[in-house]
Scaffold this motif. Structure first.
Motif, PDB file in Angstrom:
ATOM      1  N   PRO A  81     142.264   2.890 101.863  1.00 26.79           N
ATOM      2  CA  PRO A  81     141.985   4.300 101.581  1.00 26.79           C
ATOM      3  C   PRO A  81     142.541   4.678 100.212  1.00 26.79           C
ATOM      4  CG  PRO A  81     143.719   4.069 103.236  1.00 26.79           C
ATOM      5  CD  PRO A  81     143.202   2.703 102.944  1.00 26.79           C
ATOM      6  N   PRO A  82     142.011   5.730  99.588  1.00 19.78           N
ATOM      7  CA  PRO A  82     142.522   6.138  98.278  1.00 19.78           C
ATOM      8  C   PRO A  82     143.980   6.598  98.370  1.00 19.78           C
ATOM      9  CG  PRO A  82     140.802   7.638  99.048  1.00 19.78           C
ATOM     10  CD  PRO A  82     140.911   6.548 100.046  1.00 19.78           C
ATOM     11  N   GLU A  83     144.639   6.639  97.214  1.00 20.57           N
ATOM     12  CA  GLU A  83     146.062   6.986  97.162  1.00 20.57           C
ATOM     13  C   GLU A  83     146.368   8.358  97.739  1.00 20.57           C
ATOM     14  OE1 GLU A  83     147.714   6.453  93.293  1.00 20.57           O
ATOM     15  OE2 GLU A  83     146.884   4.445  93.092  1.00 20.57           O
ATOM     16  N   ASP A  84     145.432   9.296  97.634  1.00 18.49           N
ATOM     17  CA  ASP A  84     145.689  10.651  98.125  1.00 18.49           C
ATOM     18  C   ASP A  84     145.363  10.832  99.614  1.00 18.49           C
ATOM     19  OD1 ASP A  84     142.955  10.407  97.757  1.00 18.49           O
ATOM     20  OD2 ASP A  84     142.694  12.435  96.972  1.00 18.49           O
ATOM     21  N   ALA A  85     144.994   9.759 100.311  1.00 20.67           N
ATOM     22  CA  ALA A  85     144.685   9.846 101.740  1.00 20.67           C
ATOM     23  C   ALA A  85     145.941  10.178 102.538  1.00 20.67           C
ATOM     24  CB  ALA A  85     144.081   8.535 102.229  1.00 20.67           C
ATOM     25  N   VAL A  86     145.739  10.924 103.625  1.00 21.52           N
ATOM     26  CA  VAL A  86     146.832  11.320 104.514  1.00 21.52           C
ATOM     27  C   VAL A  86     146.563  10.714 105.892  1.00 21.52           C
ATOM     28  CG1 VAL A  86     147.969  13.288 105.601  1.00 21.52           C
ATOM     29  CG2 VAL A  86     147.156  13.474 103.238  1.00 21.52           C
ATOM     30  N   LEU A  87     147.567  10.069 106.472  1.00 23.49           N
ATOM     31  CA  LEU A  87     147.427   9.455 107.791  1.00 23.49           C
ATOM     32  C   LEU A  87     147.619  10.525 108.868  1.00 23.49           C
ATOM     33  CD1 LEU A  87     147.018   6.880 109.452  1.00 23.49           C
ATOM     34  CD2 LEU A  87     149.494   6.524 109.343  1.00 23.49           C
ATOM     35  N   ARG A  88     146.574  10.755 109.686  1.00 30.22           N
ATOM     36  CA  ARG A  88     146.620  11.710 110.791  1.00 30.22           C
ATOM     37  C   ARG A  88     146.005  11.075 112.023  1.00 30.22           C
ATOM     38  NH1 ARG A  88     144.506  15.631 106.815  1.00 30.22           N
ATOM     39  NH2 ARG A  88     146.267  16.893 106.139  1.00 30.22           N
ATOM     40  N   LYS A  89     146.800  10.923 113.066  1.00 32.41           N
ATOM     41  CA  LYS A  89     146.308  10.404 114.352  1.00 32.41           C
ATOM     42  C   LYS A  89     145.542   9.094 114.191  1.00 32.41           C
ATOM     43  CE  LYS A  89     146.102  15.001 116.333  1.00 32.41           C
ATOM     44  NZ  LYS A  89     145.280  16.013 116.965  1.00 32.41           N
ATOM     45  N   GLY A  90     146.042   8.200 113.342  1.00 28.51           N
ATOM     46  CA  GLY A  90     145.437   6.884 113.165  1.00 28.51           C
ATOM     47  C   GLY A  90     144.305   6.821 112.153  1.00 28.51           C
ATOM     48  N   TRP A  91     143.952   7.939 111.545  1.00 26.69           N
ATOM     49  CA  TRP A  91     142.886   7.990 110.548  1.00 26.69           C
ATOM     50  C   TRP A  91     143.470   8.348 109.195  1.00 26.69           C
ATOM     51  CZ3 TRP A  91     137.668   7.164 111.511  1.00 26.69           C
ATOM     52  CH2 TRP A  91     137.278   7.126 112.853  1.00 26.69           C
ATOM     53  N   TYR A  92     143.065   7.627 108.158  1.00 24.73           N
ATOM     54  CA  TYR A  92     143.389   8.016 106.792  1.00 24.73           C
ATOM     55  C   TYR A  92     142.315   9.010 106.364  1.00 24.73           C
ATOM     56  CZ  TYR A  92     146.796   4.276 106.432  1.00 24.73           C
ATOM     57  OH  TYR A  92     147.878   3.462 106.617  1.00 24.73           O
ATOM     58  N   GLU A  93     142.703  10.241 106.102  1.00 24.65           N
ATOM     59  CA  GLU A  93     141.761  11.294 105.726  1.00 24.65           C
ATOM     60  C   GLU A  93     141.908  11.626 104.249  1.00 24.65           C
ATOM     61  OE1 GLU A  93     142.405  14.660 108.273  1.00 24.65           O
ATOM     62  OE2 GLU A  93     142.053  13.500 110.095  1.00 24.65           O
ATOM     63  N   TYR A  94     140.779  11.917 103.607  1.00 28.26           N
ATOM     64  CA  TYR A  94     140.803  12.248 102.183  1.00 28.26           C
ATOM     65  C   TYR A  94     139.527  12.979 101.792  1.00 28.26           C
ATOM     66  CZ  TYR A  94     137.755   8.199 101.690  1.00 28.26           C
ATOM     67  OH  TYR A  94     136.710   7.316 101.810  1.00 28.26           O
ATOM     68  N   THR A  95     139.517  13.509 100.583  1.00 32.61           N
ATOM     69  CA  THR A  95     138.338  14.147 100.009  1.00 32.61           C
ATOM     70  C   THR A  95     137.702  13.153  99.040  1.00 32.61           C
ATOM     71  OG1 THR A  95     139.370  16.315 100.185  1.00 32.61           O
ATOM     72  CG2 THR A  95     137.497  16.119  98.677  1.00 32.61           C
ATOM     73  N   PRO A  96     136.434  12.821  99.243  1.00 32.36           N
ATOM     74  CA  PRO A  96     135.775  11.869  98.339  1.00 32.36           C
ATOM     75  C   PRO A  96     135.791  12.352  96.894  1.00 32.36           C
ATOM     76  CG  PRO A  96     134.467  12.222 100.308  1.00 32.36           C
ATOM     77  CD  PRO A  96     135.564  13.246 100.330  1.00 32.36           C
ATOM     78  N   ARG A  97     135.921  11.419  95.976  1.00 30.74           N
ATOM     79  CA  ARG A  97     135.971  11.759  94.544  1.00 30.74           C
ATOM     80  C   ARG A  97     134.622  12.229  94.015  1.00 30.74           C
ATOM     81  NH1 ARG A  97     139.807   7.534  94.741  1.00 30.74           N
ATOM     82  NH2 ARG A  97     141.827   8.292  94.052  1.00 30.74           N
ATOM     83  N   MET A  98     133.544  11.664  94.526  1.00 30.57           N
ATOM     84  CA  MET A  98     132.208  12.095  94.117  1.00 30.57           C
ATOM     85  C   MET A  98     131.791  13.197  95.088  1.00 30.57           C
ATOM     86  SD  MET A  98     128.611  10.078  93.685  1.00 30.57           S
ATOM     87  CE  MET A  98     128.996   9.297  92.149  1.00 30.57           C
ATOM     88  N   TRP A  99     131.963  14.437  94.650  1.00 30.36           N
ATOM     89  CA  TRP A  99     131.763  15.578  95.523  1.00 30.36           C
ATOM     90  C   TRP A  99     130.293  15.817  95.837  1.00 30.36           C
ATOM     91  CZ3 TRP A  99     129.701  20.588  94.738  1.00 30.36           C
ATOM     92  CH2 TRP A  99     129.987  21.484  95.764  1.00 30.36           C
ATOM     93  N   SER A 100     129.422  15.623  94.866  1.00 29.56           N
ATOM     94  CA  SER A 100     128.010  15.915  95.063  1.00 29.56           C
ATOM     95  C   SER A 100     127.142  14.735  94.626  1.00 29.56           C
ATOM     96  CB  SER A 100     127.631  17.176  94.272  1.00 29.56           C
ATOM     97  OG  SER A 100     126.310  17.544  94.575  1.00 29.56           O
ATOM     98  N   PRO A 101     127.066  13.706  95.470  1.00 29.70           N
ATOM     99  CA  PRO A 101     126.229  12.564  95.096  1.00 29.70           C
ATOM    100  C   PRO A 101     124.753  12.948  95.105  1.00 29.70           C
ATOM    101  CG  PRO A 101     126.980  12.341  97.367  1.00 29.70           C
ATOM    102  CD  PRO A 101     127.654  13.571  96.804  1.00 29.70           C
TER     103      PRO A 101
END
Length: 149
Positions: A81-101
């Protein structure tokens, strides 16, 4: 008024970056929010990405696909997962860098499980809407009036 949604097309039906009406089907799925999910074929790690379909910024502009959030169930070789991902309940959550593909190119194979299309927590194989040809499926934001029957 045209409805917003997602257009699915086999890459074999696309030429020059736009959907060519002659070679193959274009399937319209009405939605403004969905999750695309899959399991990595080797690492067996689940990945989920949430998207929204929004109208174009100006009248006459095509709708846009917006990446909202993503999560990966653990970490594995080549799937960190990217460096800014946060571990919550077994999932690494993050905001994708490409916001509007512009669109998504989904590689589908007979040798791996299909992508899952999820709405309101209910998931079904992508093949429910468009069978795979073993190649690339293109997923783009669109309006119902822009598709053919």
């Amino acid at each position: 008024m045209a409805g917003l949604g997602v257009c699915l097309a086999l890459a074999a039906a696309v030429t020059g970056g736009s959907v060519d009406p002659a070679p193959g089907p274009v399937v319209f799925v009405p939605t403004t929010h969905f999750t695309l999910a899959w399991t990595h074929s080797i690492e067996k790690v689940r990945w989920e990405e949430d998207y929204a379909v929004a109208p174009g910024q100006r009248p006459g502009e095509a709708p846009v696909l917006q990446a909202l959030t993503a999560r990966v169930r653990g970490s594995a070789a080549g799937m960190e997962p990217p460096e800014d991902a946060v571990l919550r309940k077994g999932w690494y959550e993050y905001t994708p860098r490409m916001w509007s593909p512009h669109g998504l190119r989904l590689t589908r194979s007979a040798y791996t499980a299909d992508y899952e299309w999820c709405v309101s927590g209910h998931c079904e194989p992508l093949g429910r809407w468009l069978p795979s040809d073993g190649g690339i499926t293109l997923l783009t934001a669109c309006e119902q009036s822009a598709t053919r029957d």
